[in-house]
Structures are given as structure tokens and as C-alpha cells.
Design a protein around this motif. Structure first.
Motif, PDB file in Angstrom:
ATOM      1  N   PRO A 169       0.816  -1.225   0.000  1.00 18.68           N
ATOM      2  CA  PRO A 169       0.000   0.000   0.000  1.00 18.68           C
ATOM      3  C   PRO A 169       0.845   1.268   0.000  1.00 18.68           C
ATOM      4  N   GLN A 170       1.998   1.235   0.674  1.00 19.08           N
ATOM      5  CA  GLN A 170       2.866   2.412   0.679  1.00 19.08           C
ATOM      6  C   GLN A 170       3.461   2.649  -0.703  1.00 19.08           C
ATOM      7  N   ARG A 171       3.828   1.587  -1.398  1.00 21.45           N
ATOM      8  CA  ARG A 171       4.351   1.740  -2.761  1.00 21.45           C
ATOM      9  C   ARG A 171       3.286   2.342  -3.672  1.00 21.45           C
ATOM     10  N   ASP A 172       2.049   1.889  -3.501  1.00 24.63           N
ATOM     11  CA  ASP A 172       0.954   2.461  -4.298  1.00 24.63           C
ATOM     12  C   ASP A 172       0.793   3.947  -3.982  1.00 24.63           C
ATOM     13  N   ALA A 173       0.963   4.312  -2.692  1.00 21.52           N
ATOM     14  CA  ALA A 173       0.831   5.712  -2.290  1.00 21.52           C
ATOM     15  C   ALA A 173       1.916   6.567  -2.929  1.00 21.52           C
ATOM     16  N   VAL A 174       3.143   6.034  -2.985  1.00 20.79           N
ATOM     17  CA  VAL A 174       4.242   6.777  -3.601  1.00 20.79           C
ATOM     18  C   VAL A 174       3.984   6.974  -5.096  1.00 20.79           C
ATOM     19  N   GLU A 175       3.512   5.926  -5.762  1.00 19.17           N
ATOM     20  CA  GLU A 175       3.231   6.051  -7.199  1.00 19.17           C
ATOM     21  C   GLU A 175       2.106   7.049  -7.459  1.00 19.17           C
ATOM     22  N   ALA A 176       1.106   7.054  -6.590  1.00 19.11           N
ATOM     23  CA  ALA A 176       0.026   8.027  -6.740  1.00 19.11           C
ATOM     24  C   ALA A 176       0.547   9.445  -6.502  1.00 19.11           C
ATOM     25  N   ALA A 177       1.403   9.604  -5.500  1.00 20.00           N
ATOM     26  CA  ALA A 177       1.987  10.913  -5.217  1.00 20.00           C
ATOM     27  C   ALA A 177       2.869  11.378  -6.379  1.00 20.00           C
ATOM     28  N   ARG A 178       3.575  10.446  -6.984  1.00 22.04           N
ATOM     29  CA  ARG A 178       4.418  10.793  -8.135  1.00 22.04           C
ATOM     30  C   ARG A 178       3.555  11.359  -9.264  1.00 22.04           C
ATOM     31  N   ALA A 187      -5.562  19.818  -9.818  1.00 25.13           N
ATOM     32  CA  ALA A 187      -6.249  18.862  -8.953  1.00 25.13           C
ATOM     33  C   ALA A 187      -5.266  17.870  -8.341  1.00 25.13           C
ATOM     34  N   GLY A 188      -4.290  17.442  -9.146  1.00 24.47           N
ATOM     35  CA  GLY A 188      -3.293  16.497  -8.648  1.00 24.47           C
ATOM     36  C   GLY A 188      -2.450  17.106  -7.540  1.00 24.47           C
ATOM     37  N   LEU A 189      -2.013  18.333  -7.742  1.00 23.89           N
ATOM     38  CA  LEU A 189      -1.202  19.000  -6.721  1.00 23.89           C
ATOM     39  C   LEU A 189      -2.014  19.239  -5.451  1.00 23.89           C
ATOM     40  N   ARG A 190      -3.280  19.614  -5.619  1.00 22.86           N
ATOM     41  CA  ARG A 190      -4.132  19.803  -4.439  1.00 22.86           C
ATOM     42  C   ARG A 190      -4.299  18.484  -3.683  1.00 22.86           C
ATOM     43  N   ALA A 191      -4.423  17.387  -4.428  1.00 20.57           N
ATOM     44  CA  ALA A 191      -4.572  16.079  -3.791  1.00 20.57           C
ATOM     45  C   ALA A 191      -3.313  15.729  -3.005  1.00 20.57           C
ATOM     46  N   TYR A 192      -2.144  16.088  -3.566  1.00 19.91           N
ATOM     47  CA  TYR A 192      -0.893  15.796  -2.859  1.00 19.91           C
ATOM     48  C   TYR A 192      -0.842  16.539  -1.527  1.00 19.91           C
ATOM     49  N   ASP A 217       8.194  22.455 -10.746  1.00 16.79           N
ATOM     50  CA  ASP A 217       9.583  22.241 -11.142  1.00 16.79           C
ATOM     51  C   ASP A 217       9.995  20.804 -10.820  1.00 16.79           C
ATOM     52  N   GLN A 218      10.670  20.133 -11.750  1.00 15.81           N
ATOM     53  CA  GLN A 218      10.996  18.714 -11.585  1.00 15.81           C
ATOM     54  C   GLN A 218      11.896  18.463 -10.386  1.00 15.81           C
ATOM     55  N   ARG A 219      12.807  19.383 -10.121  1.00 12.14           N
ATOM     56  CA  ARG A 219      13.694  19.196  -8.967  1.00 12.14           C
ATOM     57  C   ARG A 219      12.911  19.228  -7.657  1.00 12.14           C
ATOM     58  N   ILE A 220      11.932  20.113  -7.593  1.00 14.83           N
ATOM     59  CA  ILE A 220      11.104  20.193  -6.393  1.00 14.83           C
ATOM     60  C   ILE A 220      10.232  18.951  -6.278  1.00 14.83           C
ATOM     61  N   SER A 221       9.689  18.528  -7.421  1.00 15.92           N
ATOM     62  CA  SER A 221       8.867  17.321  -7.432  1.00 15.92           C
ATOM     63  C   SER A 221       9.660  16.117  -6.940  1.00 15.92           C
ATOM     64  N   ASP A 222      10.875  15.951  -7.456  1.00 16.94           N
ATOM     65  CA  ASP A 222      11.717  14.812  -7.063  1.00 16.94           C
ATOM     66  C   ASP A 222      12.053  14.879  -5.572  1.00 16.94           C
ATOM     67  N   SER A 223      12.397  16.070  -5.094  1.00 21.67           N
ATOM     68  CA  SER A 223      12.767  16.224  -3.681  1.00 21.67           C
ATOM     69  C   SER A 223      11.587  15.961  -2.762  1.00 21.67           C
ATOM     70  N   ALA A 224      10.417  16.460  -3.151  1.00 23.61           N
ATOM     71  CA  ALA A 224       9.222  16.238  -2.334  1.00 23.61           C
ATOM     72  C   ALA A 224       8.875  14.754  -2.273  1.00 23.61           C
ATOM     73  N   LEU A 225       9.012  14.084  -3.408  1.00 23.65           N
ATOM     74  CA  LEU A 225       8.679  12.663  -3.456  1.00 23.65           C
ATOM     75  C   LEU A 225       9.685  11.835  -2.650  1.00 23.65           C
ATOM     76  N   GLN A 226      10.969  12.210  -2.725  1.00 24.03           N
ATOM     77  CA  GLN A 226      11.980  11.502  -1.933  1.00 24.03           C
ATOM     78  C   GLN A 226      11.674  11.623  -0.442  1.00 24.03           C
ATOM     79  N   ALA A 227      11.312  12.829  -0.021  1.00 25.89           N
ATOM     80  CA  ALA A 227      11.012  13.050   1.391  1.00 25.89           C
ATOM     81  C   ALA A 227       9.771  12.273   1.807  1.00 25.89           C
ATOM     82  N   TYR A 228       8.767  12.246   0.960  1.00 21.53           N
ATOM     83  CA  TYR A 228       7.527  11.521   1.257  1.00 21.53           C
ATOM     84  C   TYR A 228       7.809  10.020   1.377  1.00 21.53           C
ATOM     85  N   SER A 229       8.586   9.487   0.441  1.00 22.48           N
ATOM     86  CA  SER A 229       8.918   8.066   0.464  1.00 22.48           C
ATOM     87  C   SER A 229       9.714   7.712   1.713  1.00 22.48           C
TER      88      SER A 229
END
Length: 341
Positions: A169-178, A187-192, A217-229
Motif C-alpha cells: 500500500p505504501q508503494r501504491d501511495a508513492v506512485e500516486a503521489a508521483r 487537482a493532482g497537486l491539491r490532492a498531494y 519544477d521537476q527538482r522540487i517534485s523529485d525532492s518532495a517525493l523523496q522526502a515523502y517516500s
């Protein structure tokens, strides 16, 4: 003579100590897994669409989880020794907990082996499924590999933000966040921004992208996702510690009193066991109702209003399901009381 420590206090301290240390041992194991990945071999295998070669480059095996196994054994031994320290001096002078006792050794061996086998096979199955899905989608080999094992952090030099070590379930959450972070709609950003485990340091940048209607920005997206994971991975370690580490301590307490009975120092029906709920507002309703429930001897189970039965809190050997055992923080107190005449 020094006063015997309170069983409740001592085991609360053991739970705090090993709850943290078992979680850290899990994180150590996952770091080892990411370090041992041969990234170039993995990329080449993905380019050739050779799934078996890709899995070989991952080097996932049970030896990676040895620190976790060792910590569970340590927690079990400490639990048994702690139980002896709280026993009345009249029955425990000269008595020692023996973790090498055939029954005790079998308990911790089975507990550790079951967990490590489940974790190892789970990582193999989920990594294989993730790589196969990436190939089927035609995703780039590098993005698939790094999404799985993580990207190297400039701050630590370690790979972070991958999905190794996460539950399904956590992997699914990360993929959804990505998808939410990398999408082009607001809508996607608001959901995040509704995700409770997100790193809120990135909220301002995400809110700005929403206001301006621009892609994040892709760098921010990558950093946010790394922190979330990483936060989800820390949570997984905590859940494993509560679900596996704490029951190991409780099992050792139970075993220590069984050894006391085996040694002929007390009669088994002189022993009373009671359920003690962690009353902080986060306990299960069923466990709240069990608070103070007492049983005689060492074999009689505790019974939940749901019908589930336990030898001790967190025990699943009598068929209690995950709804009653995962992250259980209750405890069992054990006392010696002669039956009334």
C-alpha cells in the motif's frame, strides 16, 4: 536489598528502547539493500528487457536483514531478563532466564525467521513486479531503476526516495503521489497537499504552482517525493518494531515465567496474567475493553470482544488477525498469586 523494579515501568522502558532500535535495524537493512544494487547492470538489463538479469543486479536476499534478526534476538533476551528482574525475590534468587533453552530458542528462531522470510520474499516479489510493469509501459530504464532504488542524496550520499522497503500500500501511495506531483493539472497537486506524511517544507512551492497554473519544477517534485517516500519508510520501520519487536519482548516475559514453573519454583496456577491497555486515546476499542482482563496460568488465552484470542498482546499464533495485532502497544502483566483456599 535493592528494590525490585516495577514490571510495568521496566517493560515500558524496554518497549521504548527496542521499538526504536528494531526500527533502526530495519532502516539499516534497507540502506544495505540499496547500496548493494549494481546500478549499471540493472540499467543494462532493463535496456535488454531481461527481467531475470535485472533481479540478479538487485542482490535481494535474507542476509541483508541480518541486523534486524539480531536485534529481535537481543530484544527477546532483554525481555526474559527483565521479567526475572521483576519476579519476587523469594522465588527468583539464583534463577536466570535461559534464552538457549530449547523452547525459548525455538520461539525467537521462528519469530525472526518468519519475519525475515516474509520481508525478503516481499521485496523480491514487489521489485520484480515493479520492474516488469516499467518494461511493459515502455518507461525509460533509468527512471524505472531510480524510482525503485532511489536517487543519491547530495546531503548524505545515500540513495533515498525509492520504494524498496515500503509495504505494498505504501508503494501504491508513492506512485500516486508521483503522478500528482508530476501532473499538469491543479487537482493532482491539491490532492498531494492532503497527504498527511508529506514534507510540508515543499508546500509553498506546490501552492505557487497551483496559483500560477504551472507544472511543478521537476527538482522540487523529485525532492518532495523523496522526502515523502522516506517518511513512509520510517513509518514501516516503526510498524515492524511494534508488530514484531514488542511481541518478541512479551513472548520472552511469558517464557521466563514458564521457565520459573519448569524449575519447580512456583505452581503454574499461582500465576495470574493481565491485559494492560495503553490508555492514550489511540488504543483499539476492543483492546480498551480488555484492559484489566485477567487469566490464570500460562496457557489460558486473553479474549477480545471480536472473538480473537492471544497468548499475549500482539500474538497471532492463535489466529488473531492483523486488525487486532498490527502496531499493538498493549502489554501483559504477570504476577504470582496463590489461589484462594
Amino acid at each position: 536489598m535493592a528494590r525490585r523494579p516495577s514490571q510495568k515501568r521496566l517493560f515500558r522502558e524496554l518497549a521504548a528502547k527496542y521499538g526504536q532500535e528494531v526500527a533502526q535495524a530495519f532502516m539499516t537493512a534497507i540502506r544495505d539493500l540499496t547500496r548493494q544494487v549494481e546500478i549499471q547492470k540493472l540499467l543494462l538489463a532493463l535496456e535488454r528487457r531481461d527481467l531475470d538479469a535485472a533481479m540478479q543486479a538487485m542482490h535481494i536476499d535474507r542476509a541483508a536483514f541480518q541486523p534486524l534478526e539480531a536485534k529481535l534476538v537481543e530484544a527477546f533476551t532483554a525481555g526474559g531478563q527483565g521479567a526475572v528482574a521483576t519476579m519476587p525475590a523469594a522465588v527468583s534468587i539464583g534463577f536466570r532466564f535461559d534464552p538457549g533453552n530449547q523452547r525459548a530458542a525455538a520461539i525467537i528462531r521462528e519469530t525472526a525467521a518468519t519475519l525475515i522470510t516474509r520481508l525478503t520474499q516481499g521485496e523480491i516479489d514487489q521489485a520484480r513486479a515493479f520492474l516488469a510493469d516499467g518494461m511493459a509501459r515502455g518507461a525509460g530504464p533509468r527512471s524505472v531503476a531510480l524510482d525503485l532504488v532511489g536517487r543519491i542524496s547530495r546531503a548524505t550520499g545515500e540513495r533515498t526516495g525509492g520504494i524498496l522497503g515500503l509495504s505494498g500500500p505504501q508503494r501504491d501511495a508513492v506512485e500516486a503521489a508521483r503522478a500528482e506531483l508530476n501532473g499538469s493539472d491543479r487537482a493532482g497537486l491539491r490532492a498531494y497537499l492532503t497527504r498527511g506524511r508529506r514534507d510540508r517544507r515543499f508546500d509553498r512551492s506546490i501552492e505557487k504552482a497551483i496559483r500560477q497554473g504551472t507544472k511543478l519544477d521537476q527538482r522540487i517534485s523529485d525532492s518532495a517525493l523523496q522526502a515523502y517516500s522516506r517518511r513512509l519508510l520510517l513509518l514501516r520501520g516503526e510498524v515492524i518494531a511494534r508488530t514484531e519487536g514488542l511481541p518478541a519482548i512479551r513472548a520472552a516475559k511469558h517464557e521466563a515465567f514458564q521457565q520459573l514453573v519448569d524449575d519447580g519454583r512456583v505452581e503454574v496456577m499461582d500465576i495470574v496474567r493481565g491485559w494492560s491497555t495503553t490508555e492514550d486515546g489511540r488504543q483499539r476499542d476492543t483492546h480498551d475493553a480488555m484492559n484489566g482482563q485477567e487469566v490464570r496460568g500460562l496457557d489460558m488465552p486473553f479474549t477480545s470482544p471480536s472473538g480473537a484470542q492471544f497468548r499475549w498482546p500482539g500474538d497471532s499464533s492463535l489466529g488473531a488477525g492483523s486488525a487486532e495485532t498490527i502496531s499493538c502497544r498493549c502489554d501483559e502483566y504477570i504476577a504470582i498469586r496463590a489461589p484462594r483456599a
